[in-house]
Design a protein around this motif. Structure first.
Motif, PDB file in Angstrom:
ATOM      1  N   ILE A  73       0.850  -1.200   0.000  1.00 32.24           N
ATOM      2  CA  ILE A  73       0.000   0.000   0.000  1.00 32.24           C
ATOM      3  C   ILE A  73       0.888   1.252   0.000  1.00 32.24           C
ATOM      4  CG2 ILE A  73      -1.688   1.340   1.363  1.00 32.24           C
ATOM      5  CD1 ILE A  73      -2.786  -1.404   2.385  1.00 32.24           C
ATOM      6  N   ALA A  74       1.915   1.226   0.843  1.00 30.82           N
ATOM      7  CA  ALA A  74       2.809   2.394   0.943  1.00 30.82           C
ATOM      8  C   ALA A  74       3.478   2.671  -0.400  1.00 30.82           C
ATOM      9  CB  ALA A  74       3.852   2.153   2.026  1.00 30.82           C
ATOM     10  N   GLU A  75       3.912   1.588  -1.075  1.00 29.52           N
ATOM     11  CA  GLU A  75       4.588   1.747  -2.366  1.00 29.52           C
ATOM     12  C   GLU A  75       3.613   2.287  -3.415  1.00 29.52           C
ATOM     13  OE1 GLU A  75       7.342  -1.447  -3.943  1.00 29.52           O
ATOM     14  OE2 GLU A  75       5.761  -1.565  -5.457  1.00 29.52           O
ATOM     15  N   ARG A  76       2.470   1.651  -3.463  1.00 34.29           N
ATOM     16  CA  ARG A  76       1.482   1.989  -4.482  1.00 34.29           C
ATOM     17  C   ARG A  76       1.024   3.448  -4.387  1.00 34.29           C
ATOM     18  NH1 ARG A  76      -1.983  -0.756  -8.439  1.00 34.29           N
ATOM     19  NH2 ARG A  76      -3.397   0.943  -8.929  1.00 34.29           N
ATOM     20  N   LEU A  77       0.795   3.908  -3.147  1.00 35.55           N
ATOM     21  CA  LEU A  77       0.228   5.249  -2.970  1.00 35.55           C
ATOM     22  C   LEU A  77       1.285   6.295  -2.629  1.00 35.55           C
ATOM     23  CD1 LEU A  77      -3.043   4.289  -1.062  1.00 35.55           C
ATOM     24  CD2 LEU A  77      -2.820   5.028  -3.438  1.00 35.55           C
ATOM     25  N   ASN A  78       2.550   5.862  -2.631  1.00 38.29           N
ATOM     26  CA  ASN A  78       3.630   6.800  -2.343  1.00 38.29           C
ATOM     27  C   ASN A  78       3.469   7.424  -0.959  1.00 38.29           C
ATOM     28  OD1 ASN A  78       6.011   7.912  -3.107  1.00 38.29           O
ATOM     29  ND2 ASN A  78       5.096   9.684  -4.128  1.00 38.29           N
ATOM     30  N   VAL A  79       3.078   6.599  -0.004  1.00 40.42           N
ATOM     31  CA  VAL A  79       2.919   7.083   1.379  1.00 40.42           C
ATOM     32  C   VAL A  79       4.288   7.520   1.888  1.00 40.42           C
ATOM     33  CG1 VAL A  79       2.400   6.337   3.748  1.00 40.42           C
ATOM     34  CG2 VAL A  79       0.984   5.520   1.829  1.00 40.42           C
ATOM     35  N   ASN A  80       4.360   8.694   2.497  1.00 37.97           N
ATOM     36  CA  ASN A  80       5.657   9.096   3.066  1.00 37.97           C
ATOM     37  C   ASN A  80       5.591   9.409   4.559  1.00 37.97           C
ATOM     38  OD1 ASN A  80       4.285  11.492   2.707  1.00 37.97           O
ATOM     39  ND2 ASN A  80       6.110  12.649   2.135  1.00 37.97           N
ATOM     40  N   ILE A  81       4.400   9.305   5.149  1.00 34.24           N
ATOM     41  CA  ILE A  81       4.299   9.423   6.614  1.00 34.24           C
ATOM     42  C   ILE A  81       3.478   8.237   7.090  1.00 34.24           C
ATOM     43  CG2 ILE A  81       3.554  10.843   8.560  1.00 34.24           C
ATOM     44  CD1 ILE A  81       3.711  13.272   6.745  1.00 34.24           C
ATOM     45  N   PHE A  82       4.024   7.505   8.034  1.00 31.00           N
ATOM     46  CA  PHE A  82       3.389   6.256   8.451  1.00 31.00           C
ATOM     47  C   PHE A  82       3.204   6.283   9.963  1.00 31.00           C
ATOM     48  CE2 PHE A  82       3.804   1.620   9.511  1.00 31.00           C
ATOM     49  CZ  PHE A  82       2.678   1.184   8.831  1.00 31.00           C
ATOM     50  N   HIS A  83       2.053   5.826  10.414  1.00 30.86           N
ATOM     51  CA  HIS A  83       1.700   5.971  11.822  1.00 30.86           C
ATOM     52  C   HIS A  83       1.071   4.677  12.300  1.00 30.86           C
ATOM     53  CE1 HIS A  83      -0.551   8.915  14.783  1.00 30.86           C
ATOM     54  NE2 HIS A  83       0.125   7.999  15.410  1.00 30.86           N
ATOM     55  N   THR A  84       1.617   4.058  13.328  1.00 29.80           N
ATOM     56  CA  THR A  84       1.024   2.799  13.797  1.00 29.80           C
ATOM     57  C   THR A  84       1.316   2.574  15.281  1.00 29.80           C
ATOM     58  OG1 THR A  84       0.681   0.488  13.190  1.00 29.80           O
ATOM     59  CG2 THR A  84       2.944   1.276  13.118  1.00 29.80           C
ATOM     60  N   SER A  85       1.049   1.364  15.746  1.00 32.83           N
ATOM     61  CA  SER A  85       1.213   1.073  17.174  1.00 32.83           C
ATOM     62  C   SER A  85       2.324   0.046  17.379  1.00 32.83           C
ATOM     63  CB  SER A  85      -0.086   0.472  17.708  1.00 32.83           C
ATOM     64  OG  SER A  85      -0.292  -0.785  17.083  1.00 32.83           O
ATOM     65  N   PRO A  86       2.893  -0.004  18.578  1.00 31.15           N
ATOM     66  CA  PRO A  86       3.905  -1.033  18.866  1.00 31.15           C
ATOM     67  C   PRO A  86       3.396  -2.448  18.593  1.00 31.15           C
ATOM     68  CG  PRO A  86       3.952   0.643  20.563  1.00 31.15           C
ATOM     69  CD  PRO A  86       2.773   0.967  19.685  1.00 31.15           C
ATOM     70  N   THR A  87       2.113  -2.721  18.869  1.00 24.16           N
ATOM     71  CA  THR A  87       1.602  -4.077  18.621  1.00 24.16           C
ATOM     72  C   THR A  87       1.711  -4.425  17.139  1.00 24.16           C
ATOM     73  OG1 THR A  87       0.159  -4.176  20.517  1.00 24.16           O
ATOM     74  CG2 THR A  87      -0.506  -5.491  18.640  1.00 24.16           C
TER      75      THR A  87
ATOM     76  N   LYS B 164       9.330   9.688   5.333  1.00 21.32           N
ATOM     77  CA  LYS B 164      10.128  10.762   5.954  1.00 21.32           C
ATOM     78  C   LYS B 164       9.914  10.780   7.465  1.00 21.32           C
ATOM     79  CE  LYS B 164       6.925  14.675   5.821  1.00 21.32           C
ATOM     80  NZ  LYS B 164       6.713  16.087   5.587  1.00 21.32           N
ATOM     81  N   LEU B 165       8.730  10.298   7.872  1.00 17.44           N
ATOM     82  CA  LEU B 165       8.442  10.278   9.312  1.00 17.44           C
ATOM     83  C   LEU B 165       7.601   9.055   9.643  1.00 17.44           C
ATOM     84  CD1 LEU B 165       7.827  12.889  11.860  1.00 17.44           C
ATOM     85  CD2 LEU B 165       5.871  11.382  11.506  1.00 17.44           C
ATOM     86  N   MET B 166       7.870   8.484  10.800  1.00 15.83           N
ATOM     87  CA  MET B 166       7.054   7.373  11.285  1.00 15.83           C
ATOM     88  C   MET B 166       6.664   7.665  12.731  1.00 15.83           C
ATOM     89  SD  MET B 166       9.014   4.029   9.797  1.00 15.83           S
ATOM     90  CE  MET B 166      10.209   4.057  11.107  1.00 15.83           C
ATOM     91  N   ALA B 167       5.412   7.385  13.066  1.00 17.20           N
ATOM     92  CA  ALA B 167       4.933   7.633  14.423  1.00 17.20           C
ATOM     93  C   ALA B 167       4.517   6.327  15.069  1.00 17.20           C
ATOM     94  CB  ALA B 167       3.751   8.592  14.386  1.00 17.20           C
ATOM     95  N   THR B 168       4.615   6.290  16.370  1.00 14.70           N
ATOM     96  CA  THR B 168       4.081   5.166  17.131  1.00 14.70           C
ATOM     97  C   THR B 168       3.266   5.726  18.292  1.00 14.70           C
ATOM     98  OG1 THR B 168       4.716   3.473  18.751  1.00 14.70           O
ATOM     99  CG2 THR B 168       6.460   4.848  17.922  1.00 14.70           C
ATOM    100  N   VAL B 169       2.251   4.973  18.692  1.00 18.80           N
ATOM    101  CA  VAL B 169       1.322   5.457  19.724  1.00 18.80           C
ATOM    102  C   VAL B 169       0.630   4.305  20.410  1.00 18.80           C
ATOM    103  CG1 VAL B 169      -0.624   5.640  18.093  1.00 18.80           C
ATOM    104  CG2 VAL B 169      -0.662   6.987  20.183  1.00 18.80           C
ATOM    105  N   GLY B 170       0.244   4.520  21.648  1.00 16.66           N
ATOM    106  CA  GLY B 170      -0.708   3.615  22.289  1.00 16.66           C
ATOM    107  C   GLY B 170      -0.151   2.757  23.396  1.00 16.66           C
ATOM    108  N   GLU B 171       1.129   2.418  23.328  1.00  9.83           N
ATOM    109  CA  GLU B 171       1.735   1.579  24.362  1.00  9.83           C
ATOM    110  C   GLU B 171       3.214   1.905  24.385  1.00  9.83           C
ATOM    111  OE1 GLU B 171       1.526  -2.553  22.878  1.00  9.83           O
ATOM    112  OE2 GLU B 171       0.705  -1.467  21.182  1.00  9.83           O
ATOM    113  N   PRO B 172       3.879   1.521  25.467  1.00  6.09           N
ATOM    114  CA  PRO B 172       5.326   1.681  25.470  1.00  6.09           C
ATOM    115  C   PRO B 172       5.937   0.819  24.362  1.00  6.09           C
ATOM    116  CG  PRO B 172       4.490   1.203  27.682  1.00  6.09           C
ATOM    117  CD  PRO B 172       3.361   0.982  26.728  1.00  6.09           C
TER     118      PRO B 172
END
Ligand code: PRX
Length: 671
Positions: free
Chosen positions: A360-374, A395-403
């Motif tokens: 999906i990231a390749e196809r849509l040229n995603v450059n900011i990705f956000h997900t959880s540690p799980t 260019k940026l990746m985010a994580t959220v929700g748990e240590p």
């Protein structure tokens, strides 16, 4: 201090190395002003937040930035008027009508990706707002419950409510009909918006049958639901349970009537509520966290811009579910307020295989990705070579929700991010509306396992039991609080202002009469440690809340589900360690005298939890034991049970009223 925090402190995390953000990132970042922390210091509070509100269009400007006259009911941007749907949709039309707001990616990979432009979103939001108003009779201030999975119709329904000034209450799609009913009752919603079904991990799930349960249960608790509005996952095809005459209606069947309808966005006072989001606390009853319009939207927009670094030309993908606060702030309100392009993905992260996300990231040229540690842990399980097979660049990746464990962080940075991306570990909560602790990606080095310092304008402090400040760098943990209000802070708990004051401000406010906001630190309910550099490591909840795969649930909610099984005398839920989900519930129960334990009873207990909450709360194990370990005053010692589940040192049991039972349970669990 709570048991889980003590346990984590015992582990003594090693201080980690710093990682500098890539230079290419720093050069282009939305926020690279090195003086921003001074500019947003407490000396400049609260005016320092006006720049956040300036990111929005106001029908009428505010007169007062922050009204603190009735602590801790802070009121932001008082006197101002705006509409969230106007800010997320209409205002982008003159320049960007044809820009993609959402790429909807269905779980079935063979389905075409659907690009929804801002113009199309505008049309759909207006049409659904007209339907809500004219067919279902929804008015300003009414509550509308929305129980839906990850489809574009979910943000459409939310924005349609916002357009009318109605308060939406979105229930996570994976929650059961019963959980939905509880939220309908508490919010007094007479309209439920739902869908016939959806695809998850290759299966069709009939979702409408949950609406049938929800309405029936709600009505048995005195809340009548007049209208169930049902979207269809596949247009032209209905895949749900039978429709109830007079109550249920397919949105598609009404569409022709509302095609082309336009609804003036309601001019809302900044402090009018935008939505409720139910979340777990220390009691069995989830609390309706109430967020306002102006403060919340300003804060969601600003943090999307400055922490997630979303820009007009980016393609941003947050893999969370809109049914949680992360999705509200960082799939719907923040990105849309900025006119961003986002991906909205229906399915599971590793369906049909671990390469799906990267395709999906390749196809849509995603450059900011956000997900959880799980999600990261589960992707890591599939090996290091998968992400490298795909040509995407973040260019940026985010994580959220748990240590996030430092090891997992490094895998995310090295393997998923290919060492090209800045990483932000964002700590915040349903209550806080947006990020509180994180590095500003262009300004602060990253430190695996630490969320980072307070964001500009956010002033965290770690307090001990007596309310004394724990010295940064001392290696001691404590309770993380925020000294100052900020625009994204919740307004209250719906219909329960006393619980609001008690839960978040009761412990550390020494003078309830004080009108000075400095006397009202916000208590988040997490244990944390701060190192010398000001970075904060979150240790976990200090109340009866557990975090399973980044989903927050109350041990009391699970226990009360289990206690409905007539054979059960007592129940205790513990969060046991899990390599992928971080933690997972295990249930210890004792039975009424004369009841025999068997597999059927075990199943009954699991079913009770799934029925009341949903499959996300499914326990890994139910242990039927002769008695639960208790103190002399009768308090169940969950800490001891958690130690047994995790095979850790049990510690001293001599103060228990029934120490012998510990040995029995230990033998049963670890023969
Ligand atoms: O314990 C913290 C954990 O998730 C809790 C909030 O859960 P919820 O209200 O569902 O919101 C989740 C999405 C913001 C917090 O009290 N938590 C959240 N983010 C982090 C975290 N724990 C450690 N690190 C984080 N980055």
């Amino acid at each position: 201090m709570a048991e889980n925090v003590e346990r984590d402190i015992e582990v003594h995390w090693r201080e980690e190395d710093y990682y500098e953000p890539p230079e290419s990132f720093v050069k282009q970042a939305n926020l690279n002003d090195p003086h921003i922390y001074e500019k947003m210091s407490l000396d400049n509070f609260p005016d320092c937040f006006t720049g956040y509100a300036d990111l929005l269009d106001w029908f009428k400007p505010w007169d007062t930035v922050l009204d603190t006259s009735n602590p801790p009911f802070w009121r932001w941007f008082v006197g101002g008027r705006l509409n969230a749907s106007y800010n997320c949709v209409d205002r982008h039309l003159p320049q960007h009508a044809n820009k993609v707001a959402y790429y909807f990616v269905a779980e079935r990979e063979e389905d075409p990706i659907v690009a929804v432009s801002y113009q199309e979103l505008y049309a759909r939001v207006n049409e659904f707002a007209a339907l809500l108003r004219d067919y279902a009779g929804v008015k300003k201030g009414d509550r509308v419950t929305i129980h839906m999975p990850m489809v574009v119709e979910l943000p459409v329904a939310m924005l349609a409510c916002a357009r009318l000034g109605a308060i939406h209450s979105v229930v996570f799609g994976g929650f059961s009909g019963q959980a939905c009913a509880d939220r309908i009752v508490d919010s007094e919603s007479s309209v439920l918006v739902t869908i016939d079904g959806y695809y998850r991990n290759g299966k069709w799930l009939n979702h409408k049958e949950k609406a049938d349960i929800a309405v029936k249960q709600a009505e048995s608790q005195g809340q009548k639901v007049n209208h169930v509005l049902i979207f269809q996952r596949d247009p032209g095809h209905y895949g749900g349970s039978d429709l109830v005459e007079g109550r249920d209606v397919l949105v598609q069947e009404l569409e022709s009537k509302y095609r082309g309808a336009r609804v003036e966005p309601e001019s809302m006072p900044a402090e009018d509520p935008l939505f409720l989001m139910y979340t777990s606390g220390s009691t069995g009853k989830p609390k309706g966290i109430q967020h306002g319009t102006g403060g919340y939207l300003s804060y969601a927009a600003a943090t999307t811009k400055y922490v997630l670094d979303v820009k007009p030309e980016d393609v941003y993908w947050c893999m969370a579910d809109i049914g949680w606060i992360t999705g509200h702030s960082y799939i719907v309100y923040g990105p849309l307020a900025l006119g961003a392009t986002s991906v909205l993905y229906e399915g599971g992260p590793t369906y049909p295989d671990a390469g799906r996300a990267w395709r999906i990231a390749e196809r849509l040229n995603v450059n900011i990705f956000h997900t959880s540690p799980t999600a990261i842990r589960s992707l890591r399980q599939h090996g290091d070579d998968v992400p490298g097979r795909y040509n995407y660049h973040f260019k940026l990746m985010a994580t959220v929700g748990e240590p996030i464990e430092p090891d997992v962080w490094r895998w995310y940075y090295n393997v998923v991010g290919k060492r090209e991306a800045a990483v932000v570990d964002t700590w915040w909560q349903t209550e806080t509306g947006g990020h509180l602790c994180s590095t500003v990606p262009a300004l602060k080095a990253m430190k695996p396992g630490s969320a980072g310092p307070g964001l500009p304008g956010i002033h965290p402090v770690i307090l001990d039991e007596e309310g004394n400040e724990v010295t940064p760098g001392s290696g001691e943990g404590g309770s993380i609080c925020i000294r100052n209000p900020w625009p994204g802070i919740m307004q209250t708990i719906w219909k329960d202002p006393e619980r609001f004051v008690r839960t978040y401000y009761g412990k550390y406010n020494k003078n309830p009469q004080s009108k000075d906001w400095r006397d009202w630190p916000y208590m988040a309910g997490d244990g944390a440690m701060q190192s010398q550099d000001g970075y904060i490591r979150i240790l976990g909840r200090i109340d009866d809340v557990i975090n399973v795969a980044g989903h927050r649930m109350g041990t009391k909610e699970l226990e009360s589900a289990v206690l409905q099984v007539p054979e059960v005398a007592e129940a205790a839920v513990v969060a046991a360690h899990d390599d992928i989900k971080g933690s997972i519930p295990e249930i210890y129960v004792s039975l009424h005298p004369g009841v025999e334990a068997d597999d059927a009873l075990n199943q009954k207990i699991v079913d009770a939890i799934v029925h009341d909450i949903g499959p996300i709360a499914r326990p890994r194990k139910v242990w039927i034991v002769p008695d639960l370990p208790k103190t002399r005053s009768g308090k169940i010692m969950r800490r001891i049970l958690a130690s047994i589940s995790d095979n850790r040192e049990i510690g001293d049991v001599t103060t228990l009223s029934n120490p012998e039972v510990v040995e029995t349970i230990h033998k049963l669990v670890r023969p």
